[in-house]
Scaffold this motif. Structure first.
Motif, PDB file in Angstrom:
ATOM      1  N   THR A  97       0.876  -1.244   0.064  1.00  0.00           N
ATOM      2  CA  THR A  97      -0.069  -0.052  -0.088  1.00  0.00           C
ATOM      3  C   THR A  97       0.938   1.332  -0.116  1.00  0.00           C
ATOM      4  O   THR A  97       1.786   1.264   0.462  1.00  0.00           O
ATOM      5  CB  THR A  97      -0.944  -0.053   1.224  1.00  0.00           C
ATOM      6  OG1 THR A  97      -1.779   1.131   1.185  1.00  0.00           O
ATOM      7  CG2 THR A  97      -0.309  -0.041   2.487  1.00  0.00           C
ATOM      8  N   ARG A 104       5.928   3.273  -0.525  1.00  0.00           N
ATOM      9  CA  ARG A 104       4.888   1.891  -0.181  1.00  0.00           C
ATOM     10  C   ARG A 104       5.626   0.903   0.587  1.00  0.00           C
ATOM     11  O   ARG A 104       6.891   0.648   0.662  1.00  0.00           O
ATOM     12  CB  ARG A 104       4.887   1.213  -1.756  1.00  0.00           C
ATOM     13  CG  ARG A 104       3.977   2.267  -2.696  1.00  0.00           C
ATOM     14  CD  ARG A 104       3.609   1.535  -4.235  1.00  0.00           C
ATOM     15  NE  ARG A 104       3.269   0.319  -4.227  1.00  0.00           N
ATOM     16  CZ  ARG A 104       1.906  -0.060  -4.011  1.00  0.00           C
ATOM     17  NH1 ARG A 104       0.891   0.729  -3.388  1.00  0.00           N
ATOM     18  NH2 ARG A 104       1.454  -1.373  -4.298  1.00  0.00           N
ATOM     19  N   CYS A 106       4.684  -3.171   2.638  1.00  0.00           N
ATOM     20  CA  CYS A 106       3.716  -4.315   3.039  1.00  0.00           C
ATOM     21  C   CYS A 106       4.391  -4.720   4.446  1.00  0.00           C
ATOM     22  O   CYS A 106       5.660  -4.416   4.634  1.00  0.00           O
ATOM     23  CB  CYS A 106       3.514  -5.054   1.976  1.00  0.00           C
ATOM     24  SG  CYS A 106       5.176  -6.028   1.532  1.00  0.00           S
TER      25      CYS A 106
END
Length: 126
Positions: A97, A104, A106
């Motif tokens: 995300t 980004r 995760c």
């Protein structure tokens, strides 16, 4: 101000070989077996000490908790990395995300519940 560099991350596990295999197979770490089990990962040494019943080591806490929560690694092309490790059966606790422009993340779950963050940072937002 002192200059510091990473020396090691110290983990304790009832199955050190499982953690070493995960770090090698999933994240590309290099296993070194000698007097101790060490995995070279992202420029750091991950020392994995065995834990046996009755040796006085407490059970892992339930997350989230105070203290060390997870360790993070940077990657290039987080979506491709996520697809590759998902195919290996890795559990994601947070799917890739964007948390802010150019960043980004995760989170994946390693053996014995270890939480590992993967982060991709666009250099133009660094």
């Amino acid at each position: 101000m002192p200059t510091v560099t990473w020396y090691l991350i110290h983990l304790r596990s009832p199955d050190p070989e499982a953690i070493a295999a995960c770090l090698a197979d999933i994240l590309g770490g290099q296993i070194n077996r000698g007097a101790t089990l060490i995995v070279k990962l992202g420029g750091a040494n991950v020392f994995i000490a065995p834990v046996a019943a009755g040796d006085g080591v407490n059970a892992p806490p339930v997350t989230p908790y105070q203290g060390l929560d997870h360790f993070g690694l940077t990657v290039k092309d987080i979506d491709a990395v996520a697809a590759e490790i998902r195919a290996k059966g890795v559990e994601f606790t947070k799917e890739p995300t964007t948390i802010r422009p150019g960043v980004r993340i995760c989170f994946i779950r390693g053996p014995q519940g270890i939480s590992i963050e993967l982060l991709e940072r666009d250099k133009k937002y660094a």
